[in-house]
Design a protein around this motif. Structure first.
Motif, short mmCIF file in Angstrom:
data_model
loop_
_atom_site.label_atom_id
_atom_site.label_comp_id
_atom_site.label_asym_id
_atom_site.label_seq_id
_atom_site.Cartn_x
_atom_site.Cartn_y
_atom_site.Cartn_z
N ALA A 39 41.90 -4.19 -16.91
CA ALA A 39 43.03 -4.53 -16.04
C ALA A 39 42.59 -4.59 -14.58
O ALA A 39 43.01 -5.49 -13.83
CB ALA A 39 44.16 -3.51 -16.21
N LEU A 40 41.74 -3.66 -14.16
CA LEU A 40 41.24 -3.65 -12.79
C LEU A 40 40.43 -4.90 -12.50
O LEU A 40 40.61 -5.55 -11.47
CB LEU A 40 40.40 -2.39 -12.57
CG LEU A 40 39.75 -2.23 -11.21
CD1 LEU A 40 40.81 -2.11 -10.12
CD2 LEU A 40 38.86 -1.00 -11.20
N LEU A 41 39.56 -5.28 -13.42
CA LEU A 41 38.74 -6.47 -13.22
C LEU A 41 39.59 -7.74 -13.23
O LEU A 41 39.32 -8.67 -12.45
CB LEU A 41 37.65 -6.55 -14.29
CG LEU A 41 36.52 -5.52 -14.14
CD1 LEU A 41 35.62 -5.55 -15.36
CD2 LEU A 41 35.73 -5.76 -12.86
N GLU A 42 40.61 -7.78 -14.06
CA GLU A 42 41.51 -8.94 -14.08
C GLU A 42 42.25 -9.06 -12.75
O GLU A 42 42.41 -10.16 -12.22
CB GLU A 42 42.50 -8.84 -15.24
CG GLU A 42 41.87 -9.15 -16.58
CD GLU A 42 41.26 -10.55 -16.66
OE1 GLU A 42 41.89 -11.51 -16.20
OE2 GLU A 42 40.13 -10.65 -17.18
N LYS A 43 42.71 -7.94 -12.22
CA LYS A 43 43.40 -7.95 -10.91
C LYS A 43 42.45 -8.45 -9.83
O LYS A 43 42.82 -9.29 -9.00
CB LYS A 43 43.90 -6.55 -10.58
CG LYS A 43 44.62 -6.46 -9.26
CD LYS A 43 45.12 -5.06 -9.00
CE LYS A 43 45.87 -4.97 -7.69
NZ LYS A 43 46.40 -3.62 -7.45
N ALA A 44 41.22 -7.96 -9.83
CA ALA A 44 40.24 -8.37 -8.83
C ALA A 44 39.89 -9.85 -8.97
O ALA A 44 39.77 -10.58 -7.98
CB ALA A 44 38.98 -7.51 -8.95
N LYS A 45 39.76 -10.31 -10.22
CA LYS A 45 39.45 -11.72 -10.46
C LYS A 45 40.60 -12.61 -9.99
O LYS A 45 40.38 -13.69 -9.45
CB LYS A 45 39.17 -11.93 -11.95
CG LYS A 45 38.44 -13.19 -12.26
CD LYS A 45 37.97 -13.20 -13.70
CE LYS A 45 37.17 -14.44 -13.97
NZ LYS A 45 36.64 -14.47 -15.32
N GLU A 46 41.83 -12.14 -10.16
CA GLU A 46 43.00 -12.88 -9.69
C GLU A 46 43.01 -12.98 -8.16
O GLU A 46 43.32 -14.04 -7.60
CB GLU A 46 44.28 -12.17 -10.17
CG GLU A 46 45.55 -12.91 -9.87
CD GLU A 46 46.76 -12.19 -10.42
OE1 GLU A 46 47.72 -11.97 -9.65
OE2 GLU A 46 46.75 -11.85 -11.63
N ILE A 47 42.64 -11.90 -7.49
CA ILE A 47 42.54 -11.92 -6.02
C ILE A 47 41.52 -12.96 -5.59
O ILE A 47 41.75 -13.73 -4.65
CB ILE A 47 42.18 -10.51 -5.48
CG1 ILE A 47 43.34 -9.54 -5.70
CG2 ILE A 47 41.79 -10.58 -4.00
CD1 ILE A 47 43.00 -8.08 -5.43
N CYS A 48 40.39 -13.01 -6.29
CA CYS A 48 39.36 -14.01 -5.98
C CYS A 48 39.89 -15.42 -6.20
O CYS A 48 39.70 -16.30 -5.36
CB CYS A 48 38.12 -13.78 -6.84
SG CYS A 48 37.24 -12.25 -6.46
N SER A 49 40.55 -15.62 -7.32
CA SER A 49 41.09 -16.93 -7.65
C SER A 49 42.10 -17.40 -6.60
O SER A 49 42.11 -18.57 -6.21
CB SER A 49 41.74 -16.88 -9.03
OG SER A 49 42.25 -18.12 -9.39
#
Length: 161
Positions: free
Chosen positions: A83-93
């Motif tokens: 979940a943490l990595l998905e949130k971070a990836k979304e911020i990048c996106s």
């Protein structure tokens, strides 16, 4: 020819993140302030799941902890990391940057430095929790350890509290 191949190879920037606001701030800061210099770079997002001490489970269960209980704790820890990595990836996106994610298990400071070396990272970005000297003595400092031991330049981003 070797110089041309090296110039074409993308540089790797790694941002190590955890559940703290400090690490997500460091990611946001990196995306806002290093965008131009990262145009030809590969962004890696790393989170490290600390090794858990299940000793308290042994004491509370009056003997050996059932394997299902330990597995349940490990799965829960893995879900938090995903979940943490998905949130971070979304911020990048949202910032127009593609990022790769990875998760490791172990002592965060050692796992981060090992990943830097294994993946040939050129820049490591970490958030600073802003602990005082006394807390750093007792709790340690991942950023300080990485500054001293990582095989690449380290950028420590301090959260303006």
């Amino acid at each position: 020819m070797a110089a041309a191949a090296a110039a074409e190879e993308k540089k790797k920037v790694m941002v190590a993140i955890d559940e703290s606001d400090c690490s997500l701030y460091a990611l946001d800061w990196t995306l806002r302030n290093l965008r131009d210099s990262m145009a030809n770079s590969e962004l890696l997002l790393l989170t490290v799941q600390p090794l858990s001490d299940y000793g308290y489970l042994y004491a509370s269960s009056m003997g050996a902890a059932p394997p299902q209980l330990i597995r349940s704790f490990q799965e829960s820890q893995e879900k938090v990391a995903v979940a943490l990595l998905e949130k971070a990836k979304e911020i990048c996106s949202e910032n127009g940057v593609a990022a790769e994610t990875m998760s490791e298990v172990g002592d965060p400071k050692e796992a981060i430095c090992e990943a830097v070396e294994k993946l040939h990272v050129q820049l490591l970005v970490l958030g600073s929790h802003g602990r005082g000297a006394l807390k750093r003595v007792f709790l340690g400092s991942v950023s300080n350890y990485c500054v001293q031991n990582a095989k690449c330049p380290v950028l420590v981003v301090k959260h303006p509290l």
